[in-house]
Write a protein that holds these residues in place. Structure first.
Motif, PDB file in Angstrom:
ATOM      1  N   THR A 202     -37.904   3.816  -2.859  1.00  0.00           N
ATOM      2  CA  THR A 202     -39.079   2.977  -3.279  1.00  0.00           C
ATOM      3  C   THR A 202     -39.875   2.573  -2.168  1.00  0.00           C
ATOM      4  OG1 THR A 202     -37.491   2.008  -4.967  1.00  0.00           O
ATOM      5  CG2 THR A 202     -39.453   0.757  -4.668  1.00  0.00           C
ATOM      6  N   VAL A 203     -41.230   2.382  -2.541  1.00  0.00           N
ATOM      7  CA  VAL A 203     -42.057   2.003  -1.238  1.00  0.00           C
ATOM      8  C   VAL A 203     -42.802   0.825  -1.703  1.00  0.00           C
ATOM      9  CG1 VAL A 203     -44.639   2.683  -0.558  1.00  0.00           C
ATOM     10  CG2 VAL A 203     -42.288   4.418  -0.432  1.00  0.00           C
ATOM     11  N   LEU A 204     -43.110  -0.175  -1.266  1.00  0.00           N
ATOM     12  CA  LEU A 204     -43.509  -1.348  -1.531  1.00  0.00           C
ATOM     13  C   LEU A 204     -44.644  -1.787  -0.452  1.00  0.00           C
ATOM     14  CD1 LEU A 204     -43.584  -3.789  -3.539  1.00  0.00           C
ATOM     15  CD2 LEU A 204     -41.836  -4.865  -1.888  1.00  0.00           C
ATOM     16  N   PRO A 205     -45.991  -1.633  -0.978  1.00  0.00           N
ATOM     17  CA  PRO A 205     -47.124  -2.370   0.048  1.00  0.00           C
ATOM     18  C   PRO A 205     -46.765  -3.619   0.283  1.00  0.00           C
ATOM     19  CG  PRO A 205     -47.951  -0.945  -1.788  1.00  0.00           C
ATOM     20  CD  PRO A 205     -46.602  -1.277  -2.081  1.00  0.00           C
ATOM     21  N   ILE A 206     -47.083  -3.967   1.676  1.00  0.00           N
ATOM     22  CA  ILE A 206     -47.083  -5.486   1.941  1.00  0.00           C
ATOM     23  C   ILE A 206     -48.010  -5.758   2.833  1.00  0.00           C
ATOM     24  CG2 ILE A 206     -44.364  -5.585   1.805  1.00  0.00           C
ATOM     25  CD1 ILE A 206     -44.632  -5.349   5.063  1.00  0.00           C
ATOM     26  N   GLY A 207     -49.227  -5.082   2.819  1.00  0.00           N
ATOM     27  CA  GLY A 207     -50.264  -5.775   3.230  1.00  0.00           C
ATOM     28  C   GLY A 207     -51.391  -4.714   4.199  1.00  0.00           C
ATOM     29  N   THR A 208     -52.708  -5.052   4.180  1.00  0.00           N
ATOM     30  CA  THR A 208     -53.534  -4.150   5.027  1.00  0.00           C
ATOM     31  C   THR A 208     -53.966  -5.035   6.408  1.00  0.00           C
ATOM     32  OG1 THR A 208     -55.475  -4.835   3.959  1.00  0.00           O
ATOM     33  CG2 THR A 208     -54.133  -2.685   2.852  1.00  0.00           C
ATOM     34  N   ALA A 209     -54.616  -4.382   7.242  1.00  0.00           N
ATOM     35  CA  ALA A 209     -55.183  -5.028   8.184  1.00  0.00           C
ATOM     36  C   ALA A 209     -55.732  -4.168   9.235  1.00  0.00           C
ATOM     37  CB  ALA A 209     -53.961  -5.564   9.446  1.00  0.00           C
ATOM     38  N   GLN A 210     -56.832  -4.443   9.968  1.00  0.00           N
ATOM     39  CA  GLN A 210     -57.588  -3.771  10.791  1.00  0.00           C
ATOM     40  C   GLN A 210     -57.455  -4.672  12.442  1.00  0.00           C
ATOM     41  OE1 GLN A 210     -61.307  -3.541   8.259  1.00  0.00           O
ATOM     42  NE2 GLN A 210     -61.297  -1.610   9.183  1.00  0.00           N
ATOM     43  N   ALA A 239     -58.410   1.414  -4.573  1.00  0.00           N
ATOM     44  CA  ALA A 239     -58.571   2.900  -4.797  1.00  0.00           C
ATOM     45  C   ALA A 239     -58.057   3.582  -3.605  1.00  0.00           C
ATOM     46  CB  ALA A 239     -60.003   3.083  -5.316  1.00  0.00           C
ATOM     47  N   VAL A 240     -58.366   3.097  -2.532  1.00  0.00           N
ATOM     48  CA  VAL A 240     -58.205   3.661  -1.008  1.00  0.00           C
ATOM     49  C   VAL A 240     -56.689   3.629  -0.866  1.00  0.00           C
ATOM     50  CG1 VAL A 240     -58.261   3.632   1.445  1.00  0.00           C
ATOM     51  CG2 VAL A 240     -60.457   3.469  -0.010  1.00  0.00           C
ATOM     52  N   ALA A 241     -56.214   2.390  -1.220  1.00  0.00           N
ATOM     53  CA  ALA A 241     -54.672   2.051  -0.936  1.00  0.00           C
ATOM     54  C   ALA A 241     -53.845   2.775  -1.939  1.00  0.00           C
ATOM     55  CB  ALA A 241     -54.234   0.622  -1.357  1.00  0.00           C
ATOM     56  N   GLU A 242     -54.369   3.031  -3.215  1.00  0.00           N
ATOM     57  CA  GLU A 242     -53.699   3.942  -4.215  1.00  0.00           C
ATOM     58  C   GLU A 242     -53.571   5.486  -3.609  1.00  0.00           C
ATOM     59  OE1 GLU A 242     -51.827   2.886  -6.672  1.00  0.00           O
ATOM     60  OE2 GLU A 242     -51.623   4.882  -7.584  1.00  0.00           O
ATOM     61  N   VAL A 249     -48.089   8.213   1.666  1.00  0.00           N
ATOM     62  CA  VAL A 249     -47.091   7.566   1.856  1.00  0.00           C
ATOM     63  C   VAL A 249     -45.777   8.091   0.983  1.00  0.00           C
ATOM     64  CG1 VAL A 249     -45.804   5.422   1.920  1.00  0.00           C
ATOM     65  CG2 VAL A 249     -48.311   5.759   2.624  1.00  0.00           C
ATOM     66  N   MET A 250     -46.029   8.239   0.024  1.00  0.00           N
ATOM     67  CA  MET A 250     -44.845   8.576  -1.235  1.00  0.00           C
ATOM     68  C   MET A 250     -44.344  10.218  -0.753  1.00  0.00           C
ATOM     69  SD  MET A 250     -46.127   6.348  -4.207  1.00  0.00           S
ATOM     70  CE  MET A 250     -45.280   6.911  -5.659  1.00  0.00           C
ATOM     71  N   PRO A 251     -45.377  11.187  -0.703  1.00  0.00           N
ATOM     72  CA  PRO A 251     -45.037  12.436  -0.281  1.00  0.00           C
ATOM     73  C   PRO A 251     -44.208  12.425   1.055  1.00  0.00           C
ATOM     74  CG  PRO A 251     -47.161  12.395  -0.977  1.00  0.00           C
ATOM     75  CD  PRO A 251     -46.981  10.951  -0.861  1.00  0.00           C
ATOM     76  N   THR A 252     -44.512  11.441   1.976  1.00  0.00           N
ATOM     77  CA  THR A 252     -43.938  11.527   3.266  1.00  0.00           C
ATOM     78  C   THR A 252     -42.397  10.868   3.192  1.00  0.00           C
ATOM     79  OG1 THR A 252     -45.944  11.175   4.595  1.00  0.00           O
ATOM     80  CG2 THR A 252     -43.924  10.512   5.620  1.00  0.00           C
ATOM     81  N   VAL A 253     -42.380   9.842   2.303  1.00  0.00           N
ATOM     82  CA  VAL A 253     -41.038   9.231   2.255  1.00  0.00           C
ATOM     83  C   VAL A 253     -40.194  10.228   1.372  1.00  0.00           C
ATOM     84  CG1 VAL A 253     -39.710   7.349   0.836  1.00  0.00           C
ATOM     85  CG2 VAL A 253     -41.671   6.795   2.221  1.00  0.00           C
ATOM     86  N   ALA A 274     -63.018   7.798   5.193  1.00  0.00           N
ATOM     87  CA  ALA A 274     -64.441   8.405   5.109  1.00  0.00           C
ATOM     88  C   ALA A 274     -64.531   8.721   3.676  1.00  0.00           C
ATOM     89  CB  ALA A 274     -64.484   9.786   6.014  1.00  0.00           C
ATOM     90  N   ASP A 275     -65.768   8.286   3.402  1.00  0.00           N
ATOM     91  CA  ASP A 275     -66.207   8.383   1.796  1.00  0.00           C
ATOM     92  C   ASP A 275     -65.120   7.981   0.784  1.00  0.00           C
ATOM     93  OD1 ASP A 275     -68.735   9.120   2.611  1.00  0.00           O
ATOM     94  OD2 ASP A 275     -67.923  11.280   3.076  1.00  0.00           O
ATOM     95  N   GLY A 276     -64.335   7.062   1.050  1.00  0.00           N
ATOM     96  CA  GLY A 276     -63.314   6.500   0.235  1.00  0.00           C
ATOM     97  C   GLY A 276     -62.072   7.322   0.108  1.00  0.00           C
ATOM     98  N   ALA A 277     -61.876   8.313   1.061  1.00  0.00           N
ATOM     99  CA  ALA A 277     -60.765   9.239   1.065  1.00  0.00           C
ATOM    100  C   ALA A 277     -59.819   8.746   2.382  1.00  0.00           C
ATOM    101  CB  ALA A 277     -61.176  10.735   1.074  1.00  0.00           C
ATOM    102  N   PRO A 278     -58.661   8.361   2.367  1.00  0.00           N
ATOM    103  CA  PRO A 278     -57.846   8.080   3.543  1.00  0.00           C
ATOM    104  C   PRO A 278     -57.303   9.555   4.148  1.00  0.00           C
ATOM    105  CG  PRO A 278     -56.681   7.597   1.268  1.00  0.00           C
ATOM    106  CD  PRO A 278     -57.817   8.139   0.981  1.00  0.00           C
ATOM    107  N   ARG A 279     -57.263   9.703   5.354  1.00  0.00           N
ATOM    108  CA  ARG A 279     -56.386  10.662   5.823  1.00  0.00           C
ATOM    109  C   ARG A 279     -55.587  10.030   7.075  1.00  0.00           C
ATOM    110  NH1 ARG A 279     -59.611  15.624   8.022  1.00  0.00           N
ATOM    111  NH2 ARG A 279     -61.027  14.239   8.221  1.00  0.00           N
ATOM    112  N   LEU A 280     -54.438  10.491   7.402  1.00  0.00           N
ATOM    113  CA  LEU A 280     -53.363  10.024   8.134  1.00  0.00           C
ATOM    114  C   LEU A 280     -53.830  10.172   9.755  1.00  0.00           C
ATOM    115  CD1 LEU A 280     -50.712   8.493   8.379  1.00  0.00           C
ATOM    116  CD2 LEU A 280     -49.867  10.620   9.161  1.00  0.00           C
TER     117      LEU A 280
END
Ligand code: GLY
Length: 420
Positions: A202-210, A239-242, A249-253, A274-280
C-alpha cells in the motif's frame, strides 16, 4: 513505547519533535543527535552504520521502535539487522535502499515498470562516456552512480562541463560511489518533491514540498543540501499527484515487490513537472532535509502512527489527517557554506524564542559550549513556521530569523518566492 531515532541533523530534530507529540512515546533516544535535539530527547553516542551495534543498543535500552533518518545506515543494512533481531523499524532494507544508493538501479526499475523518466546511459569507461556526451550534446546531466552526500550530480550546460564531470567522477572524486557514471537527458520544467509511505504493497501520500538547492537568492550559485523548503508545493496539483502515484510510484512499488525486495519506508519522489506531466528525477529512501522539517510541522504527532503502520504493514487502514495549512523553513548556514566555513561562532537569541506548534527552530549543526549556542556545521538552524497561508508561514519564519543574532550566519531572504 521506547523509540530510537538514528541521525543527528535538522531532519532528525523535526522527527523527534513530532514523535514527542504523540502520547505513545514514553522515552525517546536519538543517536547521535545534536545539541538542539538534546534539549528534548536523550542523545546517545552510537555508530549508526553498524547494524550489530544498533541492535545491541536497542536491546539494552528496551527499544520498541527504530526510525532511521539518513540514507547511509539504510544502504549499510541497519534496517535488515533490526528486522532480523525482531525489532520494528521504519526504513527500507539495503536491497530496497538501492533506489537511492544506485542511480543506474533506479533507472533500470523505471524502465522495467514503465515509469516516465529521462533517457539514460551508464558507463565505467571515461572515453566511452565522453563520446556519448559529445554525440548527445548539452545541456545534459551527469551523475555518480552511488551515494555522494548530495554532491555527485552535475547539470552541465556545455559538453565540456559534462566531460569534466565524467573525468571527476570516474577519476575517483567520489570514491566507490563514482565507479560508474549515469548520464541522463536534461529535463526542463519545475521540480517538486512528493513524499509517500509504502509498506511494500500500500502507498500513502503524506505531503508535497519544494526546496531551494542553490545558496544564492533567485536560485543562483552553487548547490547545497537545501537552503529552505515549503509545503505544500503548489505545482503538485491533485492531477499531478495522481499521475505521479499511478504512473511512477505505484509501478515502482509493484516492481520492487515483484523482485522480492519490497519497499518499506518513506519514498521521497523527486519529480520534474512540465505541462502538468510528472517525470521522475530521482528517488531518495528517506525524508528530505529540510523538507522533513516542513512535513513534520504539518503532520505533528500523527507522524509516529503513520511510520509505525508503515513498518507493520498496516498502511491500508491509515488516513492522513490534513489541516489546510502551510509550512516554510529557512536554513541558516555558516558563512562560506557550501565551501569551507568556520565552526564555533556564537548564536544569540535562541533562548528567548517562543516555540510552539506553529514556530520551531530545528537544530541541524549546533553545539553548546561556554554557556552559549555555537555553530557546529555548514547548515546550522532550520527556522520553521506554520500558517494558514504560505505568506503567513513565511512572515512568521522570517520574523523568527530576524530575532536570531548570528553575524557569522547567512540565509536566503526569498524562500518560497516561486510559490508566492
Ligand atoms: N533537500 C534535498 C535532500 O534532502 O536530498
Amino acid at each position: 513505547m521506547n523509540i530510537l531515532i538514528l541521525g543527528g541533523g535538522g531532519r532528525e530534530h523535526a522527527l523527534a519533535w513530532a514523535v514527542l507529540q504523540n502520547p505513545k512515546c514514553d522515552r525517546l533516544i536519538v543517536a547521535p543527535g545534536n545539541a538542539g535535539i538534546a534539549m528534548i530527547a536523550d542523545c546517545a553516542d552510537l555508530d549508526i552504520l553498524d547494524g550489530d551495534a544498533v541492535v545491541g543498543f536497542a536491546v539494552e535500552e528496551s527499544i520498541d521502535f527504530v526510525i532511521i533518518g539518513p540514507e547511509a545506515p539504510l544502504a549499510a543494512g541497519v534496517a535488515d539487522a533490526l528486522v532480523s533481531a525482531g525489532i520494528p523499524v521504519f526504513g527500507p532494507s539495503a536491497a530496497a535502499a538501492r533506489l537511492e544508493a544506485s542511480k543506474a538501479f533506479t533507472k533500470e526499475v523505471c524502465d522495467a515498470c514503465g515509469a516516465p523518466t529521462a533517457a539514460w546511459a551508464r558507463f565505467t569507461d571515461a572515453a566511452e562516456a565522453r563520446a556519448y556526451v559529445a554525440a548527445q550534446g548539452a545541456p545534459i546531466v551527469v551523475k555518480a552512480d552511488g551515494l555522494a552526500a548530495g554532491k555527485g550530480v552535475v547539470v552541465a550546460e556545455t559538453v565540456e562541463e559534462a566531460q569534466a564531470a565524467i573525468d571527476d567522477i570516474l577519476g575517483g572524486a567520489f570514491g566507490a560511489a563514482g565507479a560508474e557514471v549515469v548520464i541522463e537527458d536534461f529535463m526542463a520544467g519545475e521540480e517538486a518533491s512528493f513524499f509517500v509511505l509504502s509498506d511494500g504493497e500500500t502507498v500513502l501520500p503524506i505531503g508535497t514540498a519544494q526546496d531551494h538547492k542553490r545558496i544564492g537568492e533567485g536560485d543562483t550559485g552553487p548547490n547545497t543540501g537545501g537552503m529552505g523548503a515549503y509545503s505544500p508545493a503548489p505545482v503538485m496539483t491533485e492531477a499531478v499527484a495522481e499521475a505521479a502515484l499511478t504512473r511512477i510510484v505505484m509501478p515502482t512499488v509493484a516492481e520492487m515487490a515483484r523482485r522480492g525486495t519490497p519497499y518499506k519506508g518513506v519514498l521521497y519522489v523527486g519529480l520534474m513537472i512540465a505541462d502538468g506531466a510528472p517525470r521522475l528525477v530521482e528517488y531518495n529512501v528517506r525524508f528530505g532535509d529540510p523538507e522533513c522539517q516542513v512535513l513534520m510541522m504539518r503532520l505533528g504527532g500523527q507522524a509516529l502512527d503513520l511510520m509505525m503502520a508503515c513498518a507493520e504493514g498496516r498502511l491500508a487502514e491509515m488516513q492522513v489527517s490534513w489541516a489546510e495549512d502551510h509550512a516554510l523553513t529557512v536554513v541558516m548556514a555558516a558563512e562560506g557554506y557550501p565551501g569551507a566555513y568556520e565552526k564555533g561562532s556564537v548564536i544569540a537569541g535562541l533562548e528567548e524564542m517562543a516555540e510552539d506548534s506553529h514556530h520551531m527552530v530545528f537544530h541541524a549543526g549546533t553545539a553548546r559550549a561556554g554557556g552559549a549556542w555555537r555553530a557546529n556545521g555548514g547548515r546550522v538552524l532550520n527556522v520553521t513556521a506554520r500558517g494558514a497561508t504560505l505568506q503567513e508561514a513565511r512572515d512568521r519564519a522570517y520574523a523568527m530569523v530576524d530575532r536570531i543574532d548570528w553575524p557569522e550566519g547567512v540565509h536566503r531572504r526569498d524562500i518560497g518566492w516561486r510559490a508566492l
